[in-house]
Motif scaffolding. Sequence first.
Motif, short mmCIF file in Angstrom:
data_model
loop_
_atom_site.label_atom_id
_atom_site.label_comp_id
_atom_site.label_asym_id
_atom_site.label_seq_id
_atom_site.Cartn_x
_atom_site.Cartn_y
_atom_site.Cartn_z
N LYS A 91 0.86 -1.19 0.00
CA LYS A 91 0.00 0.00 0.00
C LYS A 91 0.90 1.23 0.00
O LYS A 91 1.50 1.58 -0.98
CB LYS A 91 -0.89 0.01 1.25
CG LYS A 91 -1.91 -1.09 1.26
CD LYS A 91 -2.73 -0.96 2.53
CE LYS A 91 -3.75 -2.07 2.65
NZ LYS A 91 -4.43 -2.02 3.95
N HIS A 92 1.03 1.89 1.12
CA HIS A 92 1.91 3.04 1.20
C HIS A 92 3.27 2.55 1.68
O HIS A 92 3.40 1.44 2.17
CB HIS A 92 1.35 4.05 2.20
CG HIS A 92 0.98 3.41 3.50
ND1 HIS A 92 -0.31 3.03 3.80
CD2 HIS A 92 1.71 3.05 4.58
CE1 HIS A 92 -0.35 2.47 4.99
NE2 HIS A 92 0.86 2.47 5.49
N TYR A 93 4.24 3.38 1.57
CA TYR A 93 5.55 3.00 2.09
C TYR A 93 5.51 3.08 3.60
O TYR A 93 5.07 4.06 4.16
CB TYR A 93 6.64 3.93 1.55
CG TYR A 93 8.00 3.53 2.05
CD1 TYR A 93 8.50 4.07 3.23
CD2 TYR A 93 8.76 2.58 1.38
CE1 TYR A 93 9.73 3.68 3.71
CE2 TYR A 93 9.99 2.19 1.86
CZ TYR A 93 10.47 2.74 3.03
OH TYR A 93 11.69 2.33 3.52
N SER A 94 5.98 2.06 4.25
CA SER A 94 6.00 2.08 5.71
C SER A 94 7.21 1.34 6.22
O SER A 94 7.58 0.32 5.68
CB SER A 94 4.76 1.37 6.23
OG SER A 94 4.05 2.17 7.12
N LYS A 95 7.79 1.90 7.24
CA LYS A 95 8.82 1.13 7.91
C LYS A 95 8.12 0.08 8.76
O LYS A 95 7.02 0.30 9.25
CB LYS A 95 9.62 2.05 8.83
CG LYS A 95 10.64 2.90 8.13
CD LYS A 95 11.77 3.21 9.09
CE LYS A 95 12.60 1.97 9.34
NZ LYS A 95 13.49 2.10 10.50
N VAL A 96 8.78 -1.04 8.94
CA VAL A 96 8.25 -2.04 9.84
C VAL A 96 9.27 -2.21 10.95
O VAL A 96 10.40 -2.62 10.69
CB VAL A 96 8.05 -3.40 9.13
CG1 VAL A 96 7.48 -4.41 10.08
CG2 VAL A 96 7.14 -3.23 7.92
N PRO A 97 8.90 -1.88 12.19
CA PRO A 97 9.87 -1.98 13.27
C PRO A 97 10.44 -3.39 13.36
O PRO A 97 9.70 -4.37 13.37
CB PRO A 97 9.05 -1.64 14.52
CG PRO A 97 7.90 -0.86 14.02
CD PRO A 97 7.60 -1.38 12.65
N PHE A 98 11.76 -3.49 13.39
CA PHE A 98 12.42 -4.78 13.51
C PHE A 98 12.31 -5.26 14.95
O PHE A 98 11.70 -4.62 15.78
CB PHE A 98 13.87 -4.65 13.05
CG PHE A 98 14.52 -5.97 12.74
CD1 PHE A 98 15.54 -6.45 13.53
CD2 PHE A 98 14.09 -6.73 11.67
CE1 PHE A 98 16.13 -7.67 13.25
CE2 PHE A 98 14.67 -7.95 11.38
CZ PHE A 98 15.69 -8.43 12.18
#
Lengths: 397, 246
Positions: A91-98
């Motif tokens: 969808k949109h650009y999102s960081k995914v917390p590691f």
Amino acid sequence: MGMKTPMINSAAEKIAYNQDLLTQILLRLPTKSLIKFKSVSKLWQFIISDPDFCLSHTRHHHRNGFLSPTALLLKGDRFSPPSEFSIVPLKHYSKVPFFHYIPDSHVKILQSCNGLLLCESYRQSYLICNPTTKKFRRIYCPSNSAYNFISKCFVSFAFDPLTSPDYRIICIWESYREPCKFNLDLYSSKTGSWDLCIVSFEVDEDEQEIELNNGVFCNGRIHWCGYGEESLYFDVEKECLETMPMALPSRMDAPETCRYFSESRGVLYVAVTYCMSVCLEFDVFEMARDYSEWNWKKRVNLGDAVKAFPELELGCIEYYPGFSGVCIIGSEKQEEPMVVVWADGKIISFDFRQGAWKMLYDLGPGIKIGSLYLGEDDHLHYELFHAYQYFENLSCL
Amino acid sequence: MGSTSTKIKLRTSDQKVFEVEKAVAVQSQTIKYIYENGCPDSVIHVHSVSGDILSKILDYCKKHVNSAAGKEDISPEELYEWDANFVKVDQNTLFDLILAANCLKIESLLDLTCQTVANMIKGKRPEEIRTTFNIKNDYTIEAEEAVRRENKWAFDMLGGVGTMVIEELADDTMSKCVTNAKSRVCVIAANQIVMMRSISKLANKKSIDVYKQPQNPTTPRIKESVKQINVGTGFIELFFHFKCKM
């Protein structure tokens, strides 16, 4: 607390002071905005973290009874990102917390299910975590102790927030003392406890080749893929194990390399790749709704992708094709799913309805996704990629 | 004596009186309840709603009643368009509409207006939210920093190692991006890679070119130029004029 009630003048202020109305607005915000807005005030953080609100929010954002994924997390058999996820945005650009919020050093994703991840950590501890809220819970499988002489242990889980906020974890284990006999333990997050050995079954591993380490949850059942005539699924509500056919109608005159097992919107799919000197094709099969048989859906040809994107080098290297990580996910706008493939460092997708390939994610010319973590002598084609669906969501554990 | 021509009188907070068809007025569950449980001929007071707002609300109710009853030939798409135009009002009016829809218990209007406000605020920063709703920041400095740090990933301006992220750039805006990337800078805007350079190469330049990579590889790349670069210790600032043409 002894404070004078402030004069509430504007309509905006009235809304902010009315928790019901404020909640109505917050429910309609995307997850990422809500995470940001935890910093607005303590009240906003309180509402956004409240389990009832979180459940309502998740249920508000479904599409035709299913949640739609925000991104795919890529993992390879050899390539495992050490400090950051390899993300394919949907969808949109999102960081995914590691996994930095988890104190363990090596956390490995086992399964993703409607917003929560099941991971394995050291010393047979398992973790259920929600990367969006950075919350996690550690679970131990009581059967997996030294006394039982466990030879094999496979863990899967079931979670569907649209039905229930609780999740179940299934631990299937085999002991050296009784080979080929598998036992199933069931954990419920509602009770916080395990029911041990609720089911036992025998499997002749050589005949059936069931992949118990890769569970796929949908329709209230956890399914495992197999390479033989039959495989298994566990009905979570009825707490019983059933068989399902696994024989696929043969479509290619070559041995199979890999079966990529996934589901989309309640339909099970398997994508089969073949072992050939030059092979740019794979078949997609779809399970009938009544689980009676697999039906051939489509022969997907990556040669067409090469025509659309000439920079892709998909030629085989020593029988290893230049593509992997085949995953089938629901497409936003339509009922037909799309096939997502890691191909020579790019992520491309095939739209079933339009019958066309699209570039889904490309990091730029000359940059190949997955190459950052390989050694000098490794070739990307040898790597087998897996894609886990990630849902930005507020589900509480 | 058909009930379709029954009228209901409504008096607003500023003493304006509206006479409306019953079918339109009872879109409001509140008015419906008062009408059915009170004296049908008397005037219903809607204390908390002003004349202007009630007038707009009655337009909405009338449109929806007529479309449902088939009195107006309007497709669902056209009604959706009409609703979208209906909420193109200034912020204060929008908030007034929410309060009124809540008080009058008109569910579809409440849904429409709340969704509109949600769309309006979703990209804002927390400080802007506080201004919009006049909310007092009751966090201590340390507490607020802790919450922000934990949820840093949701704030788009600073990506992770190697990425700067810009979302939803408006045309012709000056944009500033800061990154503390170690070796590679990758600018992503609207899910498209805009630029890829290494920091060391950037440090020597006065200006850099920003390429927008389109979906279709046969379309020529669009070039923009970066106006200014400041390279600090471990970070760079890029100021560039970005035209986002899709």
